[in-house]
Each structure stands twice: as structure tokens, then as C-alpha cells.
Design a protein around this motif. Structure first.
Motif, PDB file in Angstrom:
ATOM      1  N   ILE A 114      38.234  49.835  56.064  1.00 44.48           N
ATOM      2  CA  ILE A 114      38.790  51.174  55.867  1.00 44.48           C
ATOM      3  C   ILE A 114      37.694  52.224  55.933  1.00 44.48           C
ATOM      4  CG2 ILE A 114      40.663  50.276  54.421  1.00 44.48           C
ATOM      5  CD1 ILE A 114      39.147  51.353  51.978  1.00 44.48           C
ATOM      6  N   LYS A 115      38.116  53.470  56.116  1.00 42.12           N
ATOM      7  CA  LYS A 115      37.206  54.605  56.015  1.00 42.12           C
ATOM      8  C   LYS A 115      37.358  55.219  54.626  1.00 42.12           C
ATOM      9  CE  LYS A 115      36.820  56.079  60.852  1.00 42.12           C
ATOM     10  NZ  LYS A 115      37.017  57.212  61.804  1.00 42.12           N
ATOM     11  N   VAL A 116      36.221  55.507  54.008  1.00 38.69           N
ATOM     12  CA  VAL A 116      36.221  56.127  52.681  1.00 38.69           C
ATOM     13  C   VAL A 116      35.208  57.272  52.687  1.00 38.69           C
ATOM     14  CG1 VAL A 116      36.937  54.092  51.374  1.00 38.69           C
ATOM     15  CG2 VAL A 116      34.517  54.426  51.897  1.00 38.69           C
ATOM     16  N   MET A 117      35.396  58.201  51.758  1.00 37.17           N
ATOM     17  CA  MET A 117      34.451  59.301  51.625  1.00 37.17           C
ATOM     18  C   MET A 117      33.694  59.159  50.307  1.00 37.17           C
ATOM     19  SD  MET A 117      35.027  63.433  51.835  1.00 37.17           S
ATOM     20  CE  MET A 117      35.893  63.529  50.271  1.00 37.17           C
ATOM     21  N   ILE A 118      32.404  59.409  50.341  1.00 38.20           N
ATOM     22  CA  ILE A 118      31.575  59.356  49.132  1.00 38.20           C
ATOM     23  C   ILE A 118      31.801  60.637  48.339  1.00 38.20           C
ATOM     24  CG2 ILE A 118      29.215  59.260  48.247  1.00 38.20           C
ATOM     25  CD1 ILE A 118      28.518  57.809  50.923  1.00 38.20           C
ATOM     26  N   ILE A 119      32.186  60.495  47.078  1.00 30.61           N
ATOM     27  CA  ILE A 119      32.414  61.678  46.240  1.00 30.61           C
ATOM     28  C   ILE A 119      31.404  61.777  45.097  1.00 30.61           C
ATOM     29  CG2 ILE A 119      34.856  61.905  46.794  1.00 30.61           C
ATOM     30  CD1 ILE A 119      35.496  60.525  44.125  1.00 30.61           C
ATOM     31  N   ASP A 120      30.633  60.697  44.859  1.00 36.35           N
ATOM     32  CA  ASP A 120      29.594  60.779  43.823  1.00 36.35           C
ATOM     33  C   ASP A 120      28.569  59.671  44.043  1.00 36.35           C
ATOM     34  OD1 ASP A 120      28.508  61.950  41.372  1.00 36.35           O
ATOM     35  OD2 ASP A 120      29.005  60.030  40.449  1.00 36.35           O
ATOM     36  N   LEU A 121      27.292  60.020  43.820  1.00 36.64           N
ATOM     37  CA  LEU A 121      26.186  59.073  43.894  1.00 36.64           C
ATOM     38  C   LEU A 121      25.434  59.132  42.565  1.00 36.64           C
ATOM     39  CD1 LEU A 121      24.846  59.932  47.474  1.00 36.64           C
ATOM     40  CD2 LEU A 121      26.086  57.861  46.824  1.00 36.64           C
ATOM     41  N   ASP A 122      25.469  58.052  41.807  1.00 35.77           N
ATOM     42  CA  ASP A 122      24.802  57.998  40.504  1.00 35.77           C
ATOM     43  C   ASP A 122      23.695  56.956  40.588  1.00 35.77           C
ATOM     44  OD1 ASP A 122      23.981  57.750  37.890  1.00 35.77           O
ATOM     45  OD2 ASP A 122      25.992  57.832  37.038  1.00 35.77           O
ATOM     46  N   ALA A 123      22.482  57.410  40.966  1.00 32.55           N
ATOM     47  CA  ALA A 123      21.368  56.479  41.151  1.00 32.55           C
ATOM     48  C   ALA A 123      20.943  55.843  39.835  1.00 32.55           C
ATOM     49  CB  ALA A 123      20.184  57.209  41.786  1.00 32.55           C
ATOM     50  N   GLU A 124      21.027  56.594  38.747  1.00 31.02           N
ATOM     51  CA  GLU A 124      20.569  56.084  37.454  1.00 31.02           C
ATOM     52  C   GLU A 124      21.379  54.861  37.024  1.00 31.02           C
ATOM     53  OE1 GLU A 124      19.963  57.592  32.851  1.00 31.02           O
ATOM     54  OE2 GLU A 124      20.261  59.059  34.452  1.00 31.02           O
ATOM     55  N   ARG A 125      22.687  54.897  37.263  1.00 29.17           N
ATOM     56  CA  ARG A 125      23.537  53.768  36.887  1.00 29.17           C
ATOM     57  C   ARG A 125      23.855  52.856  38.071  1.00 29.17           C
ATOM     58  NH1 ARG A 125      28.554  55.951  33.496  1.00 29.17           N
ATOM     59  NH2 ARG A 125      28.707  57.410  35.233  1.00 29.17           N
ATOM     60  N   GLY A 126      23.353  53.208  39.250  1.00 29.32           N
ATOM     61  CA  GLY A 126      23.576  52.372  40.421  1.00 29.32           C
ATOM     62  C   GLY A 126      25.017  52.348  40.869  1.00 29.32           C
ATOM     63  N   ARG A 127      25.686  53.505  40.823  1.00 30.38           N
ATOM     64  CA  ARG A 127      27.117  53.545  41.149  1.00 30.38           C
ATOM     65  C   ARG A 127      27.402  54.503  42.302  1.00 30.38           C
ATOM     66  NH1 ARG A 127      30.087  53.749  35.185  1.00 30.38           N
ATOM     67  NH2 ARG A 127      29.324  51.722  34.448  1.00 30.38           N
ATOM     68  N   ILE A 128      28.302  54.066  43.176  1.00 33.19           N
ATOM     69  CA  ILE A 128      28.778  54.898  44.278  1.00 33.19           C
ATOM     70  C   ILE A 128      30.282  55.037  44.106  1.00 33.19           C
ATOM     71  CG2 ILE A 128      29.007  55.126  46.777  1.00 33.19           C
ATOM     72  CD1 ILE A 128      26.571  53.320  47.065  1.00 33.19           C
ATOM     73  N   SER A 129      30.758  56.269  43.996  1.00 30.88           N
ATOM     74  CA  SER A 129      32.199  56.524  43.842  1.00 30.88           C
ATOM     75  C   SER A 129      32.772  56.972  45.175  1.00 30.88           C
ATOM     76  CB  SER A 129      32.444  57.591  42.771  1.00 30.88           C
ATOM     77  OG  SER A 129      31.953  57.146  41.521  1.00 30.88           O
ATOM     78  N   LEU A 130      33.929  56.413  45.523  1.00 27.82           N
ATOM     79  CA  LEU A 130      34.544  56.636  46.831  1.00 27.82           C
ATOM     80  C   LEU A 130      35.948  57.217  46.684  1.00 27.82           C
ATOM     81  CD1 LEU A 130      33.541  53.156  48.292  1.00 27.82           C
ATOM     82  CD2 LEU A 130      32.294  55.314  48.595  1.00 27.82           C
ATOM     83  N   SER A 131      36.443  57.755  47.789  1.00 28.68           N
ATOM     84  CA  SER A 131      37.801  58.312  47.774  1.00 28.68           C
ATOM     85  C   SER A 131      38.434  58.197  49.154  1.00 28.68           C
ATOM     86  CB  SER A 131      37.766  59.782  47.362  1.00 28.68           C
ATOM     87  OG  SER A 131      39.067  60.352  47.422  1.00 28.68           O
ATOM     88  N   THR A 132      39.733  57.870  49.155  1.00 29.69           N
ATOM     89  CA  THR A 132      40.554  58.038  50.363  1.00 29.69           C
ATOM     90  C   THR A 132      41.578  59.150  50.119  1.00 29.69           C
ATOM     91  OG1 THR A 132      41.962  56.207  49.573  1.00 29.69           O
ATOM     92  CG2 THR A 132      40.330  55.685  51.255  1.00 29.69           C
ATOM     93  N   LYS A 133      41.816  59.466  48.869  1.00 27.78           N
ATOM     94  CA  LYS A 133      42.759  60.544  48.529  1.00 27.78           C
ATOM     95  C   LYS A 133      42.325  61.864  49.160  1.00 27.78           C
ATOM     96  CE  LYS A 133      42.787  62.386  44.315  1.00 27.78           C
ATOM     97  NZ  LYS A 133      43.073  62.515  42.855  1.00 27.78           N
TER      98      LYS A 133
END
Length: 330
Positions: free
Chosen positions: A246-265
Motif C-alpha cells: 500500500i501507499k502511506v503518508m508519513i505524518i510523524d517521525l519520533d527519533a527519540e522513541r524510534g517511531r514512525i506514524s503513518l496515515s492513509t486517511k
């Protein structure tokens, strides 16, 4: 002529007096002190060290290094001078026990704390694994990588001997806890090439009640259930399947916690398209992402303008107060 017998009798200085005088000016060594010393003799299971005490101190082979030592000459040379840690008080023979390992241990924790403060990435070979994760050595200290922070498809057992990039999660000398993350190191490295608002292609690797984990170039991002569609969704598996691309868009990058938040909405041309017509979402993903980026830009500009307005209002108020003060003075 000098009477020798009378002279000797007048001195009155015995061997006991001499030893007492030596004791008076002798150094007092205490456990915990770090002192200089010279290697006096190397023995099969230790070494004798001259630190200025009446009796040569003893350095057991197990105290010669933070790492395992098979023979004393791996670490020491005769007549070598260096620092030693006083491990125990004098025994019944008046001999102190020394340690180099304790000095290396303290300095290793100091270096590790510094690396953590710098948020450094380190590399280390896995030397063992267990049910909970993997074991490595950092500056000679044993470190633990929890299984949830190992980001690889390999079985844990196959990681032994492999060098992994790692970030620090916990450095606690008092509790002897050194915890590291492989996942954080990979995510940070990947994040250097990613941007919020960017569209990426990923594969669904796992489905949970709260969302889907998407593999994007070797690192995992979370597509939360609330970011799948504008329409209400009971569970992610009503829309997605494992191994879907699927295609997703990155909506948040949290380097400190090592998290990438994605969205299709945010990529839906019309609310609910991810449920009704996901193909149109992927087809127009870049177009919708550009709209999203423009919205972010306008929001940032509005925030900057508001902050500038508050600043100017404060300056105007200050100028009015200054003018009032001058009028009163006149």
C-alpha cells in the motif's frame, strides 16, 4: 678519644623505635582508593605490585581486566607503572588486594553515560541470545537488547556474531542495567531520508486491534486504526491484509522513541475511500499528500504570524509605557 660504649648507650634507639617511626610516616591505604603502583613480579594466577606499602600488594588474575584474562602477561609487563584500585584491606600478612577491573568498570560506565547523553549510535557483536532478547558488550559492559527492540526477520539465534547498530534505552550503573535498541538505531538511520508529508510504499507485516504495522524499507511504521480512513473502522483487517502493498503518508517521525506514524486517511480524495475504493486513494496519493503539505505550510505561517503579532504588540505596549513615563517626567 671517643668512648664508643658511652655514645651507643646515649642513643637509646631500638629496632622497635625504628619500626614505630616508619609506621608514623607510612601511607594509610583504604579500600576504594586509586593509587599508582609498579609491577614487581608476575605470577601464574596474579601479580605482586609495589604501591609503597610495607608489603607488596596482590593483584589476582580475575581482577586484571573487565574482560576475561587467561594469563597475567596478556595485561601486565614487569616494571610497568599504572593505576590500581584498592579492593580490600590488609590481610593477616599485611597484604592489600588490588584491582584493575574495578577502574575499567567505573570508567566504562562513565563513557557509556557520555555516549547516551550524546545520543550516539554504537555497534556491537551479539555474543549470546536468550528468551528475552540478545546480549552484547559495550565498552566491556554487558548490554541487553529486548526482543521487541530487535528489528530483523532472522531468528534471534542466528544473530550471534553479527554486529548491530544500537541506541541507548537505559544506562543505570547502580542497578547494573544497560539496555539498548536495534530498532531505534535503524529507524533513526531511515528517518534521515524521510520527511513528514512524504508518500512511501510499504507492505503490511502485522495487524493488531489498534492498527497495522507497515514495513517501509526495512523499518516498521504504525498505521493507527484512526488514521486508516475518515469512516469508522471496527478492526484493521476489514480493510487490510497481511502482505498487502500500500501507499502511506508519513505524518510523524519520533527519533527519540524510534517511531514512525503513518496515515492513509489523509490521502483519501473523499472520506471513506480507503473502505470503498482504496485504488483511487493510491492513485491520487501524491496529489493528496501535496495538499496536506500545503496545509501544514499555511498552518506554520499562520503560527509564525501570530507569534510575530504578539511580539509587536508587546513592543508597542512597551513604547506606550515609555512615552507615558516621559510625559509625566516633563
Amino acid at each position: 678519644m671517643v668512648n664508643l660504649e658511652t655514645t651507643q648507650a646515649d642513643i637509646g634507639f631500638t629496632h622497635e623505635d625504628f619500626e614505630a617511626l616508619l609506621d608514623q610516616y607510612d601511607y594509610h591505604f583504604s579500600p576504594g582508593d586509586i593509587v599508582p603502583g609498579t609491577v614487581f613480579s608476575i605470577e601464574p594466577r596474579g601479580a605482586l605490585i609495589d604501591i609503597g606499602a610495607k608489603t607488596a600488594a596482590y593483584l589476582p588474575i580475575q581482577e586484571m581486566s573487565i574482560n576475561r584474562v587467561e594469563a597475567a602477561d596478556e595485561v601486565l609487563q614487569s616494571n610497568e607503572t599504572r593505576e590500581f584500585f584498592i579492593l580490600t584491606d590488609e590481610n593477616e600478612d599485611g597484604q592489600l588486594t588490588l584491582s584493575i577491573r574495578r577502574i575499567e568498570y567505573m570508567r566504562a560506565w562513565e563513557r557509556v553515560r557520555q555516549l547516551q547523553n550524546e545520543d550516539a549510535t554504537v555497534r556491537s557483536d551479539v555474543f549470546a541470545t536468550n528468551r528475552g532478547g540478545a546480549l552484547v558488550r559495550i565498552e566491556g559492559l554487558r548490554g541487553f537488547i529486548p526482543g521487541s527492540h530487535i528489528s530483523t526477520r532472522k531468528p534471534k539465534e542466528d544473530l550471534v556474531g553479527e554486529a548491530l547498530p544500537l541506541k541507548f534505552l537505559e544506562v543505570d550503573e547502580e542497578r547494573n542495567r544497560l539496555v539498548l535498541s536495534h530498532r531505534r538505531a535503524l529507524v533513526e538511520r531511515k528517518m534521515n531520508g524521510l520527511q513528514v508529508g512524504e508518500v512511501v510504499i510499504g507492505a503490511v507485516r502485522g495487524l493488531k486491534p489498534y492498527g497495522a504495522f507497515i514495513d517501509i524499507g526495512g523499518v516498521s511504521g504504525l498505521l493507527h486504526i484512526s488514521e486508516i480512513s475518515h469512516d469508522h473502522i471496527d478492526t484493521p483487517n476489514t480493510v487490510l491484509n497481511v502482505n498487502d502493498e500500500i501507499k502511506v503518508m508519513i505524518i510523524d517521525l519520533d527519533a527519540e522513541r524510534g517511531r514512525i506514524s503513518l496515515s492513509t486517511k489523509q490521502l483519501e480524495p473523499e472520506p471513506g475511500d480507503m473502505v470503498k475504493n482504496p485504488e483511487i486513494v493510491f492513485e491520487k496519493a501524491e496529489e493528496m499528500a501535496e495538499r496536506y503539505r500545503q496545509q501544514l505550510l499555511k498552518a506554520a505561517e499562520a503560527e509564525a504570524a501570530a507569534a510575530a503579532g504578539e511580539s509587536n504588540a508587546g513592543e508597542d505596549a512597551y513604547e506606550e509605557e515609555d512615552e507615558t513615563a516621559m510625559a509625566v517626567a516633563e
